[in-house]
Scaffold this motif. Structure first.
Motif, PDB file in Angstrom:
ATOM      1  N   LYS A 333       0.814  -1.214   0.000  1.00 55.59           N
ATOM      2  CA  LYS A 333       0.000   0.000   0.000  1.00 55.59           C
ATOM      3  C   LYS A 333       0.851   1.270   0.000  1.00 55.59           C
ATOM      4  N   GLY A 334       2.177   1.108  -0.017  1.00 55.99           N
ATOM      5  CA  GLY A 334       3.065   2.260  -0.021  1.00 55.99           C
ATOM      6  C   GLY A 334       3.234   2.916   1.330  1.00 55.99           C
ATOM      7  N   ALA A 335       2.770   2.248   2.394  1.00 52.24           N
ATOM      8  CA  ALA A 335       2.814   2.830   3.734  1.00 52.24           C
ATOM      9  C   ALA A 335       4.019   2.380   4.543  1.00 52.24           C
ATOM     10  N   ALA A 336       4.769   1.393   4.049  1.00 47.31           N
ATOM     11  CA  ALA A 336       5.879   0.845   4.832  1.00 47.31           C
ATOM     12  C   ALA A 336       7.014   0.400   3.921  1.00 47.31           C
ATOM     13  N   SER A 337       8.227   0.417   4.484  1.00 43.35           N
ATOM     14  CA  SER A 337       9.409  -0.132   3.827  1.00 43.35           C
ATOM     15  C   SER A 337       9.943  -1.259   4.687  1.00 43.35           C
ATOM     16  N   ILE A 338      10.449  -2.316   4.045  1.00 40.14           N
ATOM     17  CA  ILE A 338      10.982  -3.479   4.755  1.00 40.14           C
ATOM     18  C   ILE A 338      12.468  -3.593   4.458  1.00 40.14           C
ATOM     19  N   ALA A 339      13.259  -3.897   5.492  1.00 38.30           N
ATOM     20  CA  ALA A 339      14.697  -4.114   5.293  1.00 38.30           C
ATOM     21  C   ALA A 339      15.180  -5.185   6.261  1.00 38.30           C
ATOM     22  N   ASN A 340      16.249  -5.875   5.869  1.00 37.19           N
ATOM     23  CA  ASN A 340      16.824  -6.936   6.696  1.00 37.19           C
ATOM     24  C   ASN A 340      18.268  -6.659   7.085  1.00 37.19           C
ATOM     25  N   ASP A 341      18.732  -5.444   6.780  1.00 40.10           N
ATOM     26  CA  ASP A 341      20.096  -5.054   7.092  1.00 40.10           C
ATOM     27  C   ASP A 341      20.062  -3.665   7.736  1.00 40.10           C
ATOM     28  N   PRO A 342      20.754  -3.458   8.864  1.00 40.55           N
ATOM     29  CA  PRO A 342      20.667  -2.169   9.561  1.00 40.55           C
ATOM     30  C   PRO A 342      21.161  -0.992   8.735  1.00 40.55           C
TER      31      PRO A 342
END
Length: 398
Positions: A333-342
């Protein structure tokens, strides 16, 4: 309408579970909203804890350990059981917990309505399974379910539930595809604590209360009530070193070890004055009102709080299962970003904070997920209305 004494107010039974904070928070929010609408006869019961205390404690520990130490196993179990039906062997087994306790509660409390904030459906299952000649107390009692995630696991779906309260229109449509009539589903949002039910304007006094500056962006980190989001130290270090002005507000929750460790690690850091550490925060809506964005684990209630506050979300290493599915939904929905590296996460946060145009677009995407009115108030009003209670005048329809 005939005026009744308080003893004739509808009695509402709320059944929850203590697997994580969200289900309890949702239950408390509905209880408070019922009280604010003039109804003071709410009973809250941790069904599993009261019916099977030893098993409850053991399964809670297994849940937390698997969730934090072997998340891929937890995710595998979640995905494998996601399509299960209420009348499957395993589904029936899960809904059997608390059946005897429910019988006793019906006899003792005589509730006019039952609300579930966790999918232990002993009551609707009991009604469906009873022999035809068996009479149960209040066999036709209205039952409601409040789904506290943005992902639908079939464990939440049961034909004995009278009405579902869900977070999004998408979930309503998904329930419809599973045979639940649209008239039995209300898009209410996820019920939140009282502070989220009205808008809060940031003030100098509020910034001062939390030791923050109104002149610098605030990046809010919420690793969970138990402080279980990994790599907080690395993420904070990258943010402090790559952004010369950003303030970090880190809520450590009940994790005193995390708070002490962060204080020790950063006490000599050049930007230590921009790292603000907090323990458990009751008025989290105040910190959200001061923040530019939120970094968190994607629990349903935390996400709903951020959506209510209009905060763009950064979700770090979501655990397989409902949290990863929550994260993917909000990302779509364009409301969040996901990442797995700091380092990757810090770079994405800094990019957004430094780009006013993109920040506005992200805030707009979050706002599109907001529902009209406060979820807890809407749910309480709907249930009281169906029970025949006029909350405005403290009267019950006869």
């Amino acid at each position: 309408m005939v005026r009744y004494p308080d003893s004739h107010q509808p009695k509402v039974l709320i059944l929850y579970a203590s697997y994580g904070e969200g289900h309890l928070q949702a239950a408390k929010a509905i209880r408070d909203a019922l009280e604010e609408q003039g109804n003071n006869r709410t009973v809250m019961v941790d069904l599993m804890a009261e019916s099977h205390p030893w098993l409850n404690e053991m399964t809670r520990r297994v849940y937390l350990k698997s969730y934090t130490h072997i998340p891929h196993l937890y995710g595998w179990v979640y995905d494998v059981t996601r399509p299960m039906k209420h009348n499957s062997l395993f589904g029936g087994f899960l809904h059997s917990f608390g059946r005897d306790k429910i019988r006793k509660l019906l006899q003792k409390e005589k509730p006019d309505a039952v609300i579930h904030t966790f999918p232990f459906f002993a009551l609707p299952d009991l009604h469906r399974r009873r022999p035809k000649k068996t009479v149960l107390p209040q066999a036709s009692i209205p039952t409601y379910t409040v789904i506290t995630d943005f992902d639908l696991h079939r464990r939440w779906v049961h034909p004995g539930i009278g009405r579902y309260f869900v977070a999004t229109e998408d979930m309503k449509q998904e329930l419809g595809s599973l045979g639940i009539h649209p008239g039995r589903v209300s898009v209410s949002g996820i019920p939140l604590a009282r502070g989220f039910r009205s808008s809060l304007t940031p003030s100098f006094e509020l910034y001062e209360k939390y030791g923050l500056s109104p002149e610098q962006p605030v990046i809010l980190l919420m690793p969970g009530a138990q402080g279980v989001m990994p790599d907080c130290d690395e993420l904070c270090r990258h943010l402090l070193e790559q952004h010369p002005n950003a303030q970090i507000a880190l809520i450590c929750g009940r994790n005193n070890v995390l708070k002490s460790s962060m204080a020790d690690q950063f006490k000599h850091h050049a930007a230590a004055d921009r790292l603000h550490l907090y323990g458990y925060v009751n008025q989290v809506h105040e910190l959200m009102a001061l923040s530019t964005c939120l970094v968190s684990k994607p629990g349903g209630v935390t996400l709903a709080e951020a959506i209510c506050a209009g905060l763009p979300l950064f979700l770090y290493k979501p655990v397989p299962g409902q949290e990863k599915n929550n994260a993917r939904y909000l990302q779509s929905k364009g409301a969040a970003s996901i990442a797995n590296d700091p380092e990757e996460m810090a770079a994405a946060i800094i990019k957004l904070v430094n780009d006013p145009e993109q920040l506005k677009l992200s805030e707009a995407a979050v706002q599109r997920l907001q529902t009209e009115g406060a979820a807890a108030d809407n749910i309480a009003h709907h249930i009281l209305l169906e029970c025949g209670w006029n909350a405005k005048f403290g009267q019950r329809y006869s």
